[in-house]
Design a protein around this motif. Structure first.
Motif, PDB file in Angstrom:
ATOM      1  N   ILE A  55       0.842  -1.199   0.000  1.00  0.00           N
ATOM      2  CA  ILE A  55       0.000   0.000   0.000  1.00  0.00           C
ATOM      3  C   ILE A  55       0.879   1.251   0.000  1.00  0.00           C
ATOM      4  O   ILE A  55       0.630   2.206  -0.755  1.00  0.00           O
ATOM      5  N   PHE A  56       1.932   1.232   0.815  1.00  0.00           N
ATOM      6  CA  PHE A  56       2.848   2.372   0.862  1.00  0.00           C
ATOM      7  C   PHE A  56       3.588   2.538  -0.465  1.00  0.00           C
ATOM      8  O   PHE A  56       3.775   3.659  -0.951  1.00  0.00           O
ATOM      9  N   VAL A  57       3.999   1.405  -1.058  1.00  0.00           N
ATOM     10  CA  VAL A  57       4.677   1.456  -2.354  1.00  0.00           C
ATOM     11  C   VAL A  57       3.736   2.012  -3.415  1.00  0.00           C
ATOM     12  O   VAL A  57       4.126   2.836  -4.255  1.00  0.00           O
ATOM     13  N   ALA A  58       2.478   1.576  -3.388  1.00  0.00           N
ATOM     14  CA  ALA A  58       1.495   2.031  -4.375  1.00  0.00           C
ATOM     15  C   ALA A  58       1.258   3.532  -4.274  1.00  0.00           C
ATOM     16  O   ALA A  58       1.104   4.220  -5.298  1.00  0.00           O
ATOM     17  N   ILE A  59       1.218   4.051  -3.045  1.00  0.00           N
ATOM     18  CA  ILE A  59       1.014   5.489  -2.852  1.00  0.00           C
ATOM     19  C   ILE A  59       2.200   6.275  -3.410  1.00  0.00           C
ATOM     20  O   ILE A  59       2.031   7.282  -4.108  1.00  0.00           O
ATOM     21  N   ILE A  60       3.405   5.784  -3.125  1.00  0.00           N
ATOM     22  CA  ILE A  60       4.614   6.465  -3.610  1.00  0.00           C
ATOM     23  C   ILE A  60       4.690   6.404  -5.131  1.00  0.00           C
ATOM     24  O   ILE A  60       4.996   7.398  -5.804  1.00  0.00           O
ATOM     25  N   GLN A  61       4.380   5.216  -5.690  1.00  0.00           N
ATOM     26  CA  GLN A  61       4.459   5.024  -7.135  1.00  0.00           C
ATOM     27  C   GLN A  61       3.238   5.571  -7.875  1.00  0.00           C
ATOM     28  O   GLN A  61       3.224   5.621  -9.098  1.00  0.00           O
ATOM     29  N   LYS A  62       2.208   5.959  -7.121  1.00  0.00           N
ATOM     30  CA  LYS A  62       0.950   6.452  -7.702  1.00  0.00           C
ATOM     31  C   LYS A  62       0.360   5.421  -8.668  1.00  0.00           C
ATOM     32  O   LYS A  62       0.025   5.733  -9.820  1.00  0.00           O
ATOM     33  N   VAL A  63       0.265   4.188  -8.182  1.00  0.00           N
ATOM     34  CA  VAL A  63      -0.248   3.082  -9.002  1.00  0.00           C
ATOM     35  C   VAL A  63      -1.751   3.252  -9.201  1.00  0.00           C
ATOM     36  O   VAL A  63      -2.494   3.470  -8.245  1.00  0.00           O
ATOM     37  N   ARG A  64      -2.187   3.162 -10.443  1.00  0.00           N
ATOM     38  CA  ARG A  64      -3.620   3.299 -10.741  1.00  0.00           C
ATOM     39  C   ARG A  64      -4.346   1.996 -10.485  1.00  0.00           C
ATOM     40  O   ARG A  64      -3.738   0.919 -10.452  1.00  0.00           O
ATOM     41  N   LEU A  65      -5.646   2.079 -10.320  1.00  0.00           N
ATOM     42  CA  LEU A  65      -6.461   0.888 -10.119  1.00  0.00           C
ATOM     43  C   LEU A  65      -6.653   0.155 -11.439  1.00  0.00           C
ATOM     44  O   LEU A  65      -6.647   0.784 -12.513  1.00  0.00           O
ATOM     45  N   PRO A  66      -6.826  -1.158 -11.417  1.00  0.00           N
ATOM     46  CA  PRO A  66      -7.029  -1.913 -12.671  1.00  0.00           C
ATOM     47  C   PRO A  66      -8.398  -1.637 -13.262  1.00  0.00           C
ATOM     48  O   PRO A  66      -9.321  -1.190 -12.567  1.00  0.00           O
ATOM     49  N   ASP A  67      -8.537  -1.916 -14.554  1.00  0.00           N
ATOM     50  CA  ASP A  67      -9.834  -1.771 -15.219  1.00  0.00           C
ATOM     51  C   ASP A  67     -10.807  -2.806 -14.674  1.00  0.00           C
ATOM     52  O   ASP A  67     -10.418  -3.947 -14.369  1.00  0.00           O
ATOM     53  N   LEU A  68     -12.078  -2.430 -14.554  1.00  0.00           N
ATOM     54  CA  LEU A  68     -13.095  -3.326 -14.004  1.00  0.00           C
ATOM     55  C   LEU A  68     -13.187  -4.635 -14.782  1.00  0.00           C
ATOM     56  O   LEU A  68     -13.380  -5.695 -14.197  1.00  0.00           O
ATOM     57  N   LYS A  69     -13.021  -4.579 -16.097  1.00  0.00           N
ATOM     58  CA  LYS A  69     -13.148  -5.785 -16.920  1.00  0.00           C
ATOM     59  C   LYS A  69     -12.041  -6.804 -16.636  1.00  0.00           C
ATOM     60  O   LYS A  69     -12.194  -8.002 -16.914  1.00  0.00           O
ATOM     61  N   ASP A  70     -10.925  -6.324 -16.074  1.00  0.00           N
ATOM     62  CA  ASP A  70      -9.802  -7.220 -15.780  1.00  0.00           C
ATOM     63  C   ASP A  70      -9.857  -7.799 -14.366  1.00  0.00           C
ATOM     64  O   ASP A  70      -9.073  -8.693 -14.035  1.00  0.00           O
ATOM     65  N   LEU A  71     -10.764  -7.303 -13.541  1.00  0.00           N
ATOM     66  CA  LEU A  71     -10.815  -7.738 -12.145  1.00  0.00           C
ATOM     67  C   LEU A  71     -11.034  -9.242 -11.966  1.00  0.00           C
ATOM     68  O   LEU A  71     -10.369  -9.862 -11.127  1.00  0.00           O
ATOM     69  N   PRO A  72     -11.954  -9.874 -12.728  1.00  0.00           N
ATOM     70  CA  PRO A  72     -12.160 -11.319 -12.532  1.00  0.00           C
ATOM     71  C   PRO A  72     -10.890 -12.144 -12.727  1.00  0.00           C
ATOM     72  O   PRO A  72     -10.577 -13.017 -11.898  1.00  0.00           O
ATOM     73  N   ILE A  73     -10.134 -11.873 -13.796  1.00  0.00           N
ATOM     74  CA  ILE A  73      -8.931 -12.667 -14.054  1.00  0.00           C
ATOM     75  C   ILE A  73      -7.828 -12.310 -13.064  1.00  0.00           C
ATOM     76  O   ILE A  73      -7.046 -13.176 -12.631  1.00  0.00           O
ATOM     77  N   ILE A  74      -7.755 -11.047 -12.643  1.00  0.00           N
ATOM     78  CA  ILE A  74      -6.768 -10.648 -11.643  1.00  0.00           C
ATOM     79  C   ILE A  74      -7.049 -11.345 -10.315  1.00  0.00           C
ATOM     80  O   ILE A  74      -6.140 -11.843  -9.646  1.00  0.00           O
ATOM     81  N   LEU A  75      -8.331 -11.400  -9.937  1.00  0.00           N
ATOM     82  CA  LEU A  75      -8.712 -12.096  -8.703  1.00  0.00           C
ATOM     83  C   LEU A  75      -8.376 -13.581  -8.799  1.00  0.00           C
ATOM     84  O   LEU A  75      -7.879 -14.179  -7.836  1.00  0.00           O
ATOM     85  N   LEU A  76      -8.650 -14.187  -9.959  1.00  0.00           N
ATOM     86  CA  LEU A  76      -8.360 -15.606 -10.151  1.00  0.00           C
ATOM     87  C   LEU A  76      -6.858 -15.873 -10.067  1.00  0.00           C
ATOM     88  O   LEU A  76      -6.422 -16.820  -9.393  1.00  0.00           O
ATOM     89  N   LEU A  77      -6.062 -15.048 -10.749  1.00  0.00           N
ATOM     90  CA  LEU A  77      -4.612 -15.238 -10.720  1.00  0.00           C
ATOM     91  C   LEU A  77      -4.052 -14.978  -9.326  1.00  0.00           C
ATOM     92  O   LEU A  77      -3.121 -15.658  -8.882  1.00  0.00           O
ATOM     93  N   GLY A  78      -4.628 -14.005  -8.617  1.00  0.00           N
ATOM     94  CA  GLY A  78      -4.201 -13.757  -7.240  1.00  0.00           C
ATOM     95  C   GLY A  78      -4.494 -14.937  -6.343  1.00  0.00           C
ATOM     96  O   GLY A  78      -3.683 -15.301  -5.480  1.00  0.00           O
ATOM     97  N   PHE A  79      -5.648 -15.564  -6.553  1.00  0.00           N
ATOM     98  CA  PHE A  79      -6.003 -16.754  -5.777  1.00  0.00           C
ATOM     99  C   PHE A  79      -5.039 -17.893  -6.064  1.00  0.00           C
ATOM    100  O   PHE A  79      -4.538 -18.547  -5.138  1.00  0.00           O
ATOM    101  N   LEU A  80      -4.753 -18.138  -7.346  1.00  0.00           N
ATOM    102  CA  LEU A  80      -3.883 -19.251  -7.725  1.00  0.00           C
ATOM    103  C   LEU A  80      -2.430 -19.010  -7.321  1.00  0.00           C
ATOM    104  O   LEU A  80      -1.761 -19.902  -6.791  1.00  0.00           O
TER     105      LEU A  80
END
Length: 302
Positions: A55-80
């Motif tokens: 979270i701290f790295v993301a704030i410093i790097q100003k990381v944007r949120l992923p597109d909504l359409k990519d959330l299902p596959i991101i969640l799946l890959l995060g789970f695996l």
């Protein structure tokens, strides 16, 4: 010789070394953490620690949120790649040694190469396959040569093999999203996704923390920041540059480092089979990358 190309190669080698060393330390770390924590709490706590740090790295790097359409596959890959992998590995190490676990996780490059070939037609090459087989023989020699325990097909072995396959799927299918978001942002999304799934194990975690010795808790914190976060950044970087199968090939070195770390950390003197197996593994990694080494040699001569 193109100076830029040589510098890039040094970055790849450094990323490989960091990945292998930190992942190797995880096997000993998990074994130590299981003396005071349940497997599911080890996995959850290390992901929570990693997620908070990111979270701290993301704030410093100003990381944007992923597109909504990519959330299902991101969640799946995060789970695996995180939830299932880390939980299965922790449960598996309850019944098998760290050495056998490192052997089984070393099947990841084989699974990765097969999946990359099947789904993306990513060529691994003859030398790559020969080197992988030699490397796997090396880790088998390391892990089984000096063991007194029976290597029967028990639940722990099945769990760790499942973890290896799960991790391989993550490595192969992350590539599209690495190109879209970059390896830093995507790895953050995946770790956060994996942490969300792990929250099912949150009951009892605070009690476990309060009762565990501080040194064991610090080991879990180490697992959360170092083996959990940093190697996934470095491996994602390698994957984005060289492809999934080549990125995973050097992971055969993980058991070699794992035995050295256990020697230093837990004062476990490696068996002679570990030394011989380490040499076999090193030769396998060399052979799997022989074309690449030859190419770089030609560049140096120019």
């Amino acid at each position: 010789m193109n100076r830029g190309e040589f510098t890039f190669d040094l970055k790849i080698v450094s990323a490989h070394f960091i990945t292998i060393f930190l992942w190797a330390s995880a096997f000993t770390g998990i074994k130590s953490a299981l003396t005071a924590y349940l497997p599911e709490h080890v996995s959850l706590l290390r992901l929570i620690v990693g997620s908070i740090a990111l979270i701290f790295v993301a704030i410093i790097q100003k990381v944007r949120l992923p597109d909504l359409k990519d959330l299902p596959i991101i969640l799946l890959l995060g789970f695996l790649g995180f939830s299932f992998y880390q939980t299965a590995l922790s449960f598996g190490e309850q019944t098998i040694s760290a050495g056998v676990a490192s052997l089984l996780v070393s099947t990841t490059p084989i699974f990765t190469a097969l999946l990359a070939l099947l789904f993306f037609h990513e060529k691994f090459g003859l030398w790559g396959w020969i080197g992988s087989l030699i490397g796997f023989c090396g880790v088998a020699f390391i892990s089984l040569g000096g063991l007194t325990e029976s290597f029967s097909l028990n639940a722990g072995i099945i769990l760790v093999l499942g973890a290896s396959l799960s991790e391989s799927i993550y490595f192969v299918f992350q590539n599209t999203y690495l190109k879209k978001y970059g390896f830093v942002a995507f790895t953050m999304y995946a770790i956060w996704s994996g942490t969300i799934f792990m929250m099912i194990f949150s009951p009892g975690l605070w009690g476990a923390i309060s009762h565990a010795p501080i040194d064991i808790t610090l080991i879990v914190v180490y697992l959360g920041i170092f083996p959990t976060v940093i190697p996934y950044f470095t491996l994602a970087y390698i994957t984005s540059r060289t492809g999934a199968s080549e990125a995973a090939s050097s992971l055969y070195l993980t058991p070699v480092f794992a035995f050295v770390i256990a020697w230093i950390w837990l004062d476990e003197v490696p068996h002679s089979s570990a030394i011989i197996g380490g040499l076999i593994t090193l030769s396998g990694v060399f052979i799997s990358n022989i074309k690449k080494i030859h190419k770089h040699t030609l560049l140096l001569k120019k």
